[in-house]
Design a protein around this motif. Structure first.
Motif: not given
Length: 242
Positions: A172-184, A186-199
């Motif tokens: 789980e990386v987003i719950i209720g509109g909030q990023i779970i950075y610890e879980n992110l 664990e997947r060796k991803l950054t907030g920027k990586d996540l935003m690119n995946m959400l495009k």
């Protein structure tokens, strides 16, 4: 000695009264444990326990209360069997919480379930990703029944004689509109990586997303608050009778 004798008599009275009443009421108290029956059972047991242990010479009052509670329970059960409208008020109705892989947040709020509780019920059905679910129905006893999408049903790759990549438990990386950075992390991803995946999902802000997961192959599941389901199914009895 007199005190112990009173306790023994009252305990026997409570035990056999409960045994008699439950035999009359039938087996639905155990076989169909709805919310009403759960609360009913707790209250019933509490009155019986008081009857068995109270030493304030109130045995008669507690006994009458236990009998009256049993009569009311039987009356409500009988009316519920005869009147659908009454049964709906007392026991509630099944609620659709997933449709076409989309979590129906408003319906989830109606039954006061969190996304964590829903995830637990899904895992109990061997489903680790809501995207695999065609319909998810929360029953009146709190159990979740699911119909998987056709391509996710029980025919296995072994049955077809083909190989396939093994599935993993999504994080789980987003719950209720909030990023779970610890879980992110664990997947060796950054907030920027996540935003690119959400495009590809046309997400402008994180708070548009109700729930999102990523598996070890970086496959992402996204459920927005606005599911944009063209025809949302309503299984309530009122709408079935229209």
């Amino acid at each position: 000695m007199k005190l112990f004798l009173e306790i023994i008599i009252q305990t026997f009275l409570a035990f056999f009264t409960i045994l008699f009443i439950t035999r009359i009421l039938g087996r639905q108290q155990v076989a169909q444990l709805t919310f009403f029956e759960y609360i009913n059972g707790i209250t019933f047991g509490s009155i019986a326990a008081t009857l068995a242990t109270d030493m304030n010479q109130n045995t008669y009052q507690h006994f009458v209360g236990l009998l009256l509670f049993g009569v009311l329970t039987g009356l409500v059960s009988y009316i519920s069997l005869k009147k659908r409208e009454f049964r709906k008020v007392v026991e509630g109705e099944p609620v659709l919480v997933i449709q076409d892989g989309k979590i129906l947040e408003n319906n989830l709020k109606k039954v006061r379930y969190s996304i964590d509780e829903l995830s637990l019920l899904l895992r109990d059905k061997d489903v680790f990703n809501p995207e695999y679910v065609k319909y998810g129905l929360l029953e009146i006893n709190g159990k979740l029944n699911v119909i998987k999408k056709a391509e996710k049903r029980s025919v296995t790759c072994e049955d077809l004689g083909i190989s396939s990549n093994s599935e993993s438990i999504p994080t789980e990386v987003i719950i209720g509109g909030q990023i779970i950075y610890e879980n992110l992390r664990e997947r060796k991803l950054t907030g920027k990586d996540l935003m690119n995946m959400l495009k590809p999902f046309k997400v402008n802000r994180i708070d548009e997303i109700y729930y999102s997961t990523i598996d070890e192959n970086n496959n992402i599941y996204v459920d927005k608050y606005d599911d944009k389901i063209k025809y949302q199914i309503d299984i309530s009895e009122d709408n079935r009778n229209i």
